[in-house]
Motif scaffolding. Structure first.
Motif, PDB file in Angstrom:
ATOM      1  N   SER B  77       0.824  -1.209   0.000  1.00 44.66           N
ATOM      2  CA  SER B  77       0.000   0.000   0.000  1.00 44.66           C
ATOM      3  C   SER B  77       0.860   1.261   0.000  1.00 44.66           C
ATOM      4  CB  SER B  77      -0.949  -0.003   1.194  1.00 44.66           C
ATOM      5  OG  SER B  77      -0.236   0.158   2.386  1.00 44.66           O
ATOM      6  N   LEU B  78       2.089   1.157   0.505  1.00 43.30           N
ATOM      7  CA  LEU B  78       2.970   2.328   0.495  1.00 43.30           C
ATOM      8  C   LEU B  78       3.563   2.560  -0.884  1.00 43.30           C
ATOM      9  CD1 LEU B  78       4.872   1.815   3.875  1.00 43.30           C
ATOM     10  CD2 LEU B  78       3.051   3.433   3.401  1.00 43.30           C
ATOM     11  N   LEU B  79       3.869   1.473  -1.600  1.00 43.62           N
ATOM     12  CA  LEU B  79       4.567   1.591  -2.882  1.00 43.62           C
ATOM     13  C   LEU B  79       3.647   1.420  -4.077  1.00 43.62           C
ATOM     14  CD1 LEU B  79       7.640  -0.678  -2.047  1.00 43.62           C
ATOM     15  CD2 LEU B  79       7.577   1.809  -2.026  1.00 43.62           C
ATOM     16  N   GLY B  80       2.445   0.895  -3.815  1.00 49.20           N
ATOM     17  CA  GLY B  80       1.542   0.618  -4.921  1.00 49.20           C
ATOM     18  C   GLY B  80       1.918  -0.630  -5.696  1.00 49.20           C
ATOM     19  N   THR B  81       2.730  -1.521  -5.081  1.00 51.37           N
ATOM     20  CA  THR B  81       3.083  -2.764  -5.761  1.00 51.37           C
ATOM     21  C   THR B  81       1.972  -3.787  -5.567  1.00 51.37           C
ATOM     22  OG1 THR B  81       4.311  -3.288  -3.777  1.00 51.37           O
ATOM     23  CG2 THR B  81       5.586  -2.624  -5.689  1.00 51.37           C
ATOM     24  N   ASP B  82       2.061  -4.856  -6.341  1.00 52.47           N
ATOM     25  CA  ASP B  82       1.089  -5.922  -6.211  1.00 52.47           C
ATOM     26  C   ASP B  82       1.337  -6.637  -4.882  1.00 52.47           C
ATOM     27  OD1 ASP B  82      -1.050  -7.424  -7.163  1.00 52.47           O
ATOM     28  OD2 ASP B  82       0.324  -9.069  -7.643  1.00 52.47           O
ATOM     29  N   PHE B  83       0.254  -7.158  -4.282  1.00 53.06           N
ATOM     30  CA  PHE B  83       0.367  -7.687  -2.929  1.00 53.06           C
ATOM     31  C   PHE B  83       1.329  -8.862  -2.823  1.00 53.06           C
ATOM     32  CE2 PHE B  83      -1.237 -10.498   0.444  1.00 53.06           C
ATOM     33  CZ  PHE B  83      -0.834  -9.715   1.501  1.00 53.06           C
ATOM     34  N   ASN B  88       8.150  -6.664  -2.970  1.00 60.27           N
ATOM     35  CA  ASN B  88       7.975  -6.295  -1.562  1.00 60.27           C
ATOM     36  C   ASN B  88       9.067  -6.902  -0.696  1.00 60.27           C
ATOM     37  OD1 ASN B  88       5.553  -5.047  -2.251  1.00 60.27           O
ATOM     38  ND2 ASN B  88       4.471  -6.996  -2.099  1.00 60.27           N
ATOM     39  N   VAL B  89       9.313  -8.213  -0.938  1.00 62.42           N
ATOM     40  CA  VAL B  89      10.324  -8.908  -0.147  1.00 62.42           C
ATOM     41  C   VAL B  89      11.706  -8.322  -0.436  1.00 62.42           C
ATOM     42  CG1 VAL B  89      11.425 -11.134   0.251  1.00 62.42           C
ATOM     43  CG2 VAL B  89       8.959 -11.003  -0.035  1.00 62.42           C
ATOM     44  N   VAL B  90      11.979  -8.072  -1.721  1.00 61.23           N
ATOM     45  CA  VAL B  90      13.293  -7.542  -2.095  1.00 61.23           C
ATOM     46  C   VAL B  90      13.527  -6.191  -1.422  1.00 61.23           C
ATOM     47  CG1 VAL B  90      14.690  -6.663  -4.004  1.00 61.23           C
ATOM     48  CG2 VAL B  90      13.424  -8.793  -4.268  1.00 61.23           C
TER      49      VAL B  90
END
Lengths: 232, 222
Positions: B77-83, B88-90
């Motif tokens: 939600s902070l970056l707008g990436t897919d869940f 996210n992990v990287v």
């Protein structure tokens, strides 16, 4: 998205009851305290012994490194499948153990040799040196190890929920199953908050435990406590 | 034992396993590299700019206190990436690696003997070149110990990512818990082996980068 999370967090019905935040946070905290206390009971005496006598330090380094590499998620699920129930929490003890052990050991080894020699010169027995000189001087690093362990366990206890033991991870995993991102995010925020709060409490405890003389010496000689590590 | 044989005899199992090992390596080592590259300049700044030291070390400490699982969940939600995106992990692990390494970098740089830096300056080395060709190489052994901790940490943190649906060997634990127990020990052993292998490579890399260490020891010994 942020309003959704706030709405979830502000909804009182999410906080009470058997599945509510308060009960899960309490469980989360209990599991963590149990795991870190059990690890400390095992690791502190061992760390003191190895640090005091210098015996087995090679073994310690290899052993605790290997233990750090063990994936907790695997241990928890493995124990849960094999034995069922709360025995899975033993995996959290395994997780906390190396941090406390290496903190204790490093603490004892870092005691200035002048202090130990002076104690010897004053005629202190080996036991007296351990309890009156080495342990008080080692407390800063020892508690650093405990804080690390607590941090790791706090974050990893979410996996206890995966095998059905509850805790804040329960809200997170449930949120994922039913596709409620607001619930997952709220749970994540609560886990982070709880971890930070407990870390602050332990920082306060460290301040209370470490004798003032040790703090002053460290400040004057420029020695600084360090060695916080994370791994789960 | 039979179950292990059965598991490994299936080509599709082996294929999935290889893919998961690949993902695990990618998810843990890319952040390690990125973290080292970020921590080096930060540690340098902390060393050179007096007031930044407390700020950088303090921030690193706080970043490190936030549980990884929480970061994995909150980043989208902070970056707008897919869940379930591996990004996210990287990103989360890059943050942790950087936070973890700032202090070792600072310590390693400060452990370089002053007479060496003074000698380099006297020989006409400008600060940048002195940093890259004198201070950094001498700091490699101390740095390596920090990187070793970070690599083990990353390799085990990636497994936790499986709880929120990213790939890697952590998937084996989920599948193992749900239906096929044998995958759990396979996952544990592979994770530990991977950590040991990366650790070994780091130690070897450190030896290759610091040939003078052994030369010095040989002279002292003789």
């Amino acid at each position: 998205m942020i309003t959704d999370i706030a709405a979830w967090l502000l909804d009182p019905s999410n906080w009470t009851g058997d599945e509510g935040v308060l009960r899960q946070a309490w469980l989360h905290l209990l599991y963590c305290l149990f795991a870190v206390c059990a690890a400390a009971l095992l690791a502190v005496p061992l760390g003191l012994y190895i640090g005091h006598t210098g015996r087995g330090s090679v073994f310690l380094v290899g052993f605790s490194n290997a233990m750090r590499a063990l994936p907790t998620l695997g241990l928890v699920t493995g124990l849960a499948v094999l034995f069922r129930g709360s025995i899975a929490l033993a995996a959290l003890v395994v997780l906390a153990f190396p941090a406390v052990l290496s903190g204790t050991y490093a603490g004892v080894r870092a005691v200035p040799s002048q202090a130990v020699d002076a104690a010897k010169g004053m005629g202190m027995t080996s036991k007296q040196r351990l309890w009156q000189v080495e342990l008080p001087n080692a407390l800063t690093l020892l508690m650093g190890g405990v804080r690390n362990a607590m941090l790791q366990v706090m974050a990893t206890t979410a996996v206890a929920a995966y095998v059905g033991l509850g805790g804040l991870g329960q809200l997170l995993i449930e949120g994922q199953t039913i596709g409620r991102y607001d619930q997952m995010a709220s749970a994540a925020i609560l886990i982070a908050l709880l971890a930070v709060l407990v870390d602050l409490a332990l920082a306060g405890l460290t301040w209370l435990l470490v004798p003032r003389g040790v703090t002053l010496t460290a400040a004057n000689t420029g020695a600084r406590p360090r060695g916080r590590r994370k791994q789960r | 034992m039979d179950e292990l044989l059965r598991y490994f005899s299936s080509p599709s199992n082996r294929e999935v396993l290889l893919e998961q090992i690949g993902q695990h390596v990618y998810l843990s080592l890319v952040p390690l590299l990125a973290g080292v590259l970020l921590a080096l300049p930060l540690g340098r700044i902390a060393q050179r700019v007096g007031w930044s030291r407390a700020a950088l070390l303090g921030t690193a400490g706080i970043v490190y206190t936030i549980p990884s699982l929480a970061v994995f969940v909150l980043l989208p939600s902070l970056l707008g990436t897919d869940f379930t995106s591996s990004l996210n992990v990287v990103i989360a692990l890059t943050l942790y690696t950087t936070a973890l390494l700032v202090r070792p970098v600072l310590d390693a740089l400060e452990a370089v003997p002053t007479h060496v830096t003074i000698a380099a300056t006297a020989m006409g080395y400008r600060p940048h070149r002195r940093f890259l060709t004198v201070e950094l190489p001498l700091a490699v052994p101390a740095l390596t110990s920090g990187v070793r901790v970070a690599s083990v940490s990353n390799i085990s943190l990636v497994s936790v990512g499986a709880l929120v649906g990213t790939g890697g060997l952590g998937r084996l634990f989920m599948v193992g818990f749900e239906r096929d127990l044998v995958q759990i020990p396979v996952g544990i052993v592979l994770t530990v082996l991977l950590a040991l292998l990366v650790d070994l490579l780091l130690v070897l890399g450190c030896r290759l980068l610091t040939p003078w260490e052994r030369a010095g020891r040989a002279v002292i010994a003789s």
